[in-house]
Design a protein around this motif. Structure first.
Motif, mmCIF file in Angstrom:
data_model
loop_
_atom_site.group_PDB
_atom_site.id
_atom_site.type_symbol
_atom_site.label_atom_id
_atom_site.label_comp_id
_atom_site.label_asym_id
_atom_site.label_seq_id
_atom_site.Cartn_x
_atom_site.Cartn_y
_atom_site.Cartn_z
ATOM 1 N N THR A 1 0.661 -1.198 0.086
ATOM 2 C CA THR A 1 0.001 -0.052 0.027
ATOM 3 C C THR A 1 1.030 1.278 0.081
ATOM 4 O O THR A 1 1.966 1.324 0.654
ATOM 5 C CB THR A 1 -0.809 0.022 1.313
ATOM 6 N N TYR B 1 -2.094 6.529 1.826
ATOM 7 C CA TYR B 1 -3.101 6.292 3.035
ATOM 8 C C TYR B 1 -3.215 4.884 3.016
ATOM 9 O O TYR B 1 -3.509 4.171 2.057
ATOM 10 C CB TYR B 1 -4.470 6.769 2.755
ATOM 11 N N HIS B 2 -2.690 3.959 4.160
ATOM 12 C CA HIS B 2 -2.674 2.618 4.110
ATOM 13 C C HIS B 2 -4.204 2.171 4.214
ATOM 14 O O HIS B 2 -4.863 2.729 5.125
ATOM 15 C CB HIS B 2 -2.002 2.259 5.318
ATOM 16 N N TYR B 3 -4.543 1.144 3.424
ATOM 17 C CA TYR B 3 -5.731 0.680 3.466
ATOM 18 C C TYR B 3 -5.583 -0.723 4.603
ATOM 19 O O TYR B 3 -4.797 -1.629 4.157
ATOM 20 C CB TYR B 3 -6.177 0.137 2.075
ATOM 21 N N TYR C 1 -9.372 3.244 5.263
ATOM 22 C CA TYR C 1 -8.207 4.004 5.332
ATOM 23 C C TYR C 1 -7.971 4.691 6.627
ATOM 24 O O TYR C 1 -9.055 4.911 7.440
ATOM 25 C CB TYR C 1 -8.130 4.899 4.039
ATOM 26 N N TYR D 1 0.055 6.880 7.244
ATOM 27 C CA TYR D 1 0.270 7.523 5.896
ATOM 28 C C TYR D 1 1.798 7.098 5.406
ATOM 29 O O TYR D 1 2.474 7.618 6.369
ATOM 30 C CB TYR D 1 -0.180 8.769 5.899
ATOM 31 N N GLU E 1 -3.965 9.864 -3.897
ATOM 32 C CA GLU E 1 -3.599 9.969 -2.393
ATOM 33 C C GLU E 1 -3.374 8.477 -1.774
ATOM 34 O O GLU E 1 -2.722 8.383 -0.698
ATOM 35 C CB GLU E 1 -5.076 10.578 -1.572
ATOM 36 N N ALA E 2 -3.857 7.632 -2.421
ATOM 37 C CA ALA E 2 -3.467 6.158 -2.106
ATOM 38 C C ALA E 2 -3.347 5.142 -3.156
ATOM 39 O O ALA E 2 -3.878 5.374 -4.264
ATOM 40 C CB ALA E 2 -4.788 5.656 -1.318
ATOM 41 N N GLU F 1 -13.026 4.552 -0.225
ATOM 42 C CA GLU F 1 -12.764 5.691 -0.444
ATOM 43 C C GLU F 1 -13.682 6.819 -0.106
ATOM 44 O O GLU F 1 -14.904 6.496 -0.275
ATOM 45 C CB GLU F 1 -12.174 6.050 -1.767
#
Length: 388
Positions: A171, A174-176, A183, A188, A214-215, A235
């Motif tokens: 990832t 922003y980490h999922y 998220y 991050y 952003e991710a 999201e």
């Protein structure tokens, strides 16, 4: 034509049989399909239409919605892309907002993105699937620990898999979190500037000015890997597109409806292909049931046989690829594919909602009572599992 008609008939019959949902039936059908067989007669191949420059096939049509003036030739070249005027984009009947762009990369330039996925993006502080089973020290530099294994893989094919070959996802930004399916700003990591620029150019060309990368979720597929049926809805801003970039061996992508009882449309994803899911198509079920080996055994797709040019523009975001790096990447991709999906998580001026527990603590401190704000509930997303 007879074989294709039979294949289409078989797919249609599977999709209309009562009982189990239509999507899962076709997922299993294509998971067991054989390369070159009549089973694949109903699978759309946008790249073949692109190469032939002929009439569009059944179910899809040429798009005229690319915004050529939104991306300069200079910026496209900086990201390793052909001028947008040379791209050809397709849509699917019944799937407004879905755009398929067959390989718009300049010859050899895919190697930069493959190398980034394997050598740079897999490094810490980015989170990967191996972190649950290994220490940070053990996963600190997967490339260095794996490159010699991969370079000599053809000599000893029965040797243990390198860490890169055990990698399934990474990832970015922003980490999922796969456990709570959301998220978090707490995990991050800086989003790669080159990938952000590439994504912004593709989004702009498709009419999405101001898209922010952003991710990112990188999926690493072996020949026996699949991507389970899911919807990307975690999201918080669904008005922005989801961008998907494919590299390496070809695969089948299934795009369904809002519910699993709607039969999906099957299409090939080849190396360099880009998909954009927006609007109505942004929240549809989709999956990858099958990755196909090279027709001649362990080989590379033709578009990857060209190496990255040694003479790159001075302000290019594309970095040179050494012979050693190219050998490692090539050895990996002979039996694998890599997919990058890039998303904008938050709308402009939007923040992550507070966790219910945090909300509770704040309310208790403030007025001694506890209530839940319905607007702060996190959006959920089905788990992405390349091994499902």
């Amino acid at each position: 034509m007879g074989k294709m008609a039979a294949a289409v008939g078989s797919v249609a019959m599977l999709a209309t049989e009562p009982g189990e949902d239509a999507f899962r039936k076709l997922f299993r059908f294509y998971r067991q399909s054989l390369p070159g067989s009549a089973d694949l007669g109903a699978v759309i191949d946008f790249s073949a239409a692109h190469a032939a420059r002929g009439p569009e096939g059944p179910g899809f049509n040429s798009q005229s919605q690319l915004s050529v003036s939104s991306v300069s030739e200079h910026d496209a070249h900086r990201a390793g892309l052909q001028p947008v005027s040379k791209w050809r984009a397709y849509g699917l009947e019944g799937y407004p907002g879905f755009i398929f762009i067959p390989n718009p990369f300049l010859p050899g330039y895919q190697w930069h993105w493959v190398k980034q996925c394997l050598k740079l993006y897999s490094q810490k502080p980015n989170v990967c699937n191996l972190d649950k089973h290994m220490t940070k020290e053990e996963t600190q530099d997967l490339w260095e620990q794996s490159k010699e294994f991969l370079r000599y893989k053809e000599v000893n094919k029965r040797g243990p898999r390198s860490l890169l070959e055990k990698l399934r996802w990474v990832t970015l930004g922003y980490h999922y979190n796969w456990d709570n399916k959301k998220y978090s700003a707490d995990h991050y990591t800086p989003f790669p500037s080159d990938l952000a620029f590439l994504s912004e150019q593709v989004a702009a060309a498709c009419g999405f000015q101001g898209f922010r990368a952003e991710a990112g979720i990188l999926n690493y597929y072996r020949l026996d890997s699949t991507l389970g049926i899911h919807v990307d809805r975690s999201e918080l801003d669904h008005s922005k597109p989801l961008l998907s970039f494919s590299f390496g061996q070809s695969a089948i992508f299934l795009l369904g409806g809002l519910k699993r009882d709607e039969a999906p449309t099957a299409m090939f994803m080849h190396s360099g292909d880009i998909m954009v899911m927006s609007g109505f198509s942004r929240l549809l079920n989709h999956a990858v049931p099958r990755v196909f080996p090279h027709p001649d055994g362990e080989g590379l797709p033709p578009c990857l046989e060209t190496t990255l040019p040694a003479d790159l523009p001075r302000d290019s975001l594309i970095e040179p690829c050494s012979t050693e790096d190219w050998q490692v990447c090539a050895a990996y991709l002979k039996t694998a594919r890599v997919n990058m999906t890039v998303r904008q998580v938050l709308a402009t001026d939007q923040d992550f909602p507070l966790e219910p527990m945090e909300e509770t603590k704040r309310d208790i401190t403030a007025d001694g009572s506890c209530h839940r704000d319905d607007q702060s509930g996190p959006l959920k997303r089905a788990r992405l599992n390349p091994d499902s």
